[in-house]
Design an enzyme around this catalytic site. Structure first.
Site, mmCIF file in Angstrom:
data_model
loop_
_atom_site.group_PDB
_atom_site.id
_atom_site.type_symbol
_atom_site.label_atom_id
_atom_site.label_comp_id
_atom_site.label_asym_id
_atom_site.label_seq_id
_atom_site.Cartn_x
_atom_site.Cartn_y
_atom_site.Cartn_z
ATOM 1 N N GLY A 11 0.811 -1.214 0.000
ATOM 2 C CA GLY A 11 0.000 0.000 0.000
ATOM 3 C C GLY A 11 0.840 1.258 0.000
ATOM 4 O O GLY A 11 0.617 2.169 0.804
ATOM 5 N N SER A 13 1.383 3.561 -2.491
ATOM 6 C CA SER A 13 1.124 4.628 -3.453
ATOM 7 C C SER A 13 0.443 5.843 -2.836
ATOM 8 O O SER A 13 0.263 6.867 -3.497
ATOM 9 C CB SER A 13 0.260 4.102 -4.607
ATOM 10 O OG SER A 13 -1.005 3.670 -4.123
ATOM 11 N N GLY A 15 -0.792 7.792 1.322
ATOM 12 C CA GLY A 15 -0.836 7.759 2.773
ATOM 13 C C GLY A 15 0.499 7.489 3.439
ATOM 14 O O GLY A 15 1.563 7.898 2.958
ATOM 15 N N ASP A 58 -1.835 -7.826 -6.203
ATOM 16 C CA ASP A 58 -3.170 -8.027 -5.656
ATOM 17 C C ASP A 58 -2.993 -8.827 -4.372
ATOM 18 O O ASP A 58 -2.693 -10.020 -4.409
ATOM 19 C CB ASP A 58 -4.034 -8.792 -6.651
ATOM 20 C CG ASP A 58 -5.440 -9.085 -6.119
ATOM 21 O OD1 ASP A 58 -5.729 -8.723 -4.959
ATOM 22 O OD2 ASP A 58 -6.235 -9.686 -6.867
ATOM 23 N N SER A 136 -1.961 -1.456 12.157
ATOM 24 C CA SER A 136 -3.330 -1.669 12.607
ATOM 25 C C SER A 136 -3.979 -0.294 12.759
ATOM 26 O O SER A 136 -3.912 0.537 11.860
ATOM 27 C CB SER A 136 -3.329 -2.457 13.926
ATOM 28 O OG SER A 136 -4.627 -2.642 14.410
ATOM 29 N N TYR A 151 -14.649 -2.499 10.306
ATOM 30 C CA TYR A 151 -13.256 -2.055 10.202
ATOM 31 C C TYR A 151 -12.504 -2.376 11.488
ATOM 32 O O TYR A 151 -11.381 -2.912 11.447
ATOM 33 C CB TYR A 151 -13.201 -0.558 9.919
ATOM 34 C CG TYR A 151 -11.792 0.007 9.945
ATOM 35 C CD1 TYR A 151 -10.909 -0.247 8.908
ATOM 36 C CD2 TYR A 151 -11.344 0.770 11.023
ATOM 37 C CE1 TYR A 151 -9.614 0.245 8.927
ATOM 38 C CE2 TYR A 151 -10.052 1.265 11.056
ATOM 39 C CZ TYR A 151 -9.196 1.005 10.007
ATOM 40 O OH TYR A 151 -7.910 1.488 10.036
ATOM 41 N N ALA A 153 -13.201 -4.679 13.583
ATOM 42 C CA ALA A 153 -13.048 -6.129 13.660
ATOM 43 C C ALA A 153 -11.826 -6.591 12.870
ATOM 44 O O ALA A 153 -11.085 -7.479 13.321
ATOM 45 C CB ALA A 153 -14.305 -6.827 13.151
ATOM 46 N N LYS A 155 -9.152 -4.883 12.337
ATOM 47 C CA LYS A 155 -7.951 -4.433 13.034
ATOM 48 C C LYS A 155 -7.754 -5.162 14.362
ATOM 49 O O LYS A 155 -6.612 -5.376 14.786
ATOM 50 C CB LYS A 155 -7.991 -2.920 13.231
ATOM 51 C CG LYS A 155 -7.935 -2.131 11.915
ATOM 52 C CD LYS A 155 -6.716 -2.505 11.088
ATOM 53 C CE LYS A 155 -6.578 -1.644 9.845
ATOM 54 N NZ LYS A 155 -5.367 -2.008 9.058
ATOM 55 N N PHE A 184 -4.357 10.481 11.846
ATOM 56 C CA PHE A 184 -3.244 11.139 11.167
ATOM 57 C C PHE A 184 -3.741 11.756 9.862
ATOM 58 O O PHE A 184 -4.659 11.218 9.222
ATOM 59 C CB PHE A 184 -2.103 10.153 10.903
ATOM 60 C CG PHE A 184 -1.216 9.963 12.102
ATOM 61 C CD1 PHE A 184 -0.009 10.656 12.204
ATOM 62 C CD2 PHE A 184 -1.599 9.129 13.133
ATOM 63 C CE1 PHE A 184 0.796 10.505 13.316
ATOM 64 C CE2 PHE A 184 -0.799 8.966 14.257
ATOM 65 C CZ PHE A 184 0.406 9.660 14.356
ATOM 66 N N THR A 186 -3.856 11.904 6.661
ATOM 67 C CA THR A 186 -3.661 11.258 5.361
ATOM 68 C C THR A 186 -5.002 11.279 4.638
ATOM 69 O O THR A 186 -5.948 11.936 5.063
ATOM 70 C CB THR A 186 -3.201 9.801 5.544
ATOM 71 O OG1 THR A 186 -4.274 9.037 6.131
ATOM 72 C CG2 THR A 186 -1.967 9.727 6.444
#
Length: 284
Positions: A11, A13, A15, A58, A136, A151, A153, A155, A184, A186
């Protein structure tokens, strides 16, 4: 002086992942970075091919993950630090979200992360060293947020598997940290990173209010500086004993303390009854 290392970041690209990759490359580290879309990744990080390996991956496809890990090993010879950063927010009450919406969030946030761990672990074991950061959320420790149940759950699952993974890898010299950021600044709360329910139920007014608050008041005003957060992760990668639990941000610390206090209060209130549930000792 820090030693140049090879980092594998999912991930990357946008944030935290993007900021982390850029800081690492600027400091002379080697970075293998994954994204669903290769073009966006190479545009976001126009780095030297000698130190940067962009990978279209993916995370829900185990073969795709395996190929990315092998490409990193083939290119750089090793992986020193793994950052499982990819994920997205799924908003909506438990009743509103369909099975498909729920499973999609788990597929990326949990099973995608597991695919990475499954394929980097043999390399980390073989070299008897490494650091894994599983990104997390404070929502993986404190779940009292209307509309964020699924969400949270995902984490909470990341927290639990991180604890077990840390225990499993400790004997191989691999250090593992669960990172739990608060708010944060982002793009996490923007449309591209936050999914909303296909079907909403008007009765859940607190859920609707929560979404409005997050999109119209919190988004763009988050107190956390992501550049400072990733700088801490880089520094922590050099620490002899990094923590298993890393709460990031003053707000994360406040919510964690609130949760711990609530748990202790409930434990104390019911301790005498709850601990009297073992089989009675037999008389000698």
């Amino acid at each position: 002086m820090t030693t140049s290392k090879t980092w594998f970041i999912t991930g990357a690209s946008q944030g935290l992942g993007l900021i982390l990759a850029n800081q690492l490359l600027a400091a002379g580290h080697r970075v293998a970075a994954t994204s669903r879309h290769l073009t966006g990744l190479t545009q976001a990080i126009p780095a030297d091919a000698a130190t940067f390996l962009p990978l279209q991956v993916d995370l829900t496809d185990e073969a795709s993950v395996a190929q990315a890990v092998q490409a990193t090993i083939s290119t750089f010879g090793r992986i020193d630090v793994v950052v499982n950063n990819a994920g997205y927010g799924q908003f909506g009450s438990i009743e509103e979200l369909s099975d498909q919406e729920t499973r999609q969030n788990f597929d990326i946030n949990v099973f995608g992360l597991l695919n990475v761990l499954r394929h980097v672990s043999p390399h980390l074991r073989a070299q008897q060293s490494g650091q894994v950061f599983n990104i997390s959320s404070i929502g993986g420790f404190f779940g009292n947020f209307p509309g964020w149940g699924i969400y949270c759950a995902t984490k909470f699952a990341v927290e639990g598997l991180t604890e077990a993974y840390a225990a499993e890898m400790a004997g191989f010299g691999v250090k593992v940290t669960a990172v739990m950021p608060g708010y944060f600044r982002t793009n996490f709360l923007s449309a591209g990173s936050l999914a909303t329910p296909h079907t909403s139920i008007a009765a859940y007014q607190d859920v609707r209010d929560s979404l409005t608050t997050h999109q119209e008041q919190i988004n763009g005003q988050q107190p956390g500086d992501p550049a400072k957060a990733v700088a801490l992760l880089i520094a922590m990668s050099e620490a002899p004993q990094p923590p298993l639990y890393l709460f990031l941000g003053a707000d994360a610390y406040q919510l964690a303390a609130q949760k711990i206090t609530a748990v202790q209060r409930d434990m104390q209130q019911w301790q005498s009854q709850a601990t009297a549930t073992d089989f009675a000792a037999e008389a000698i």
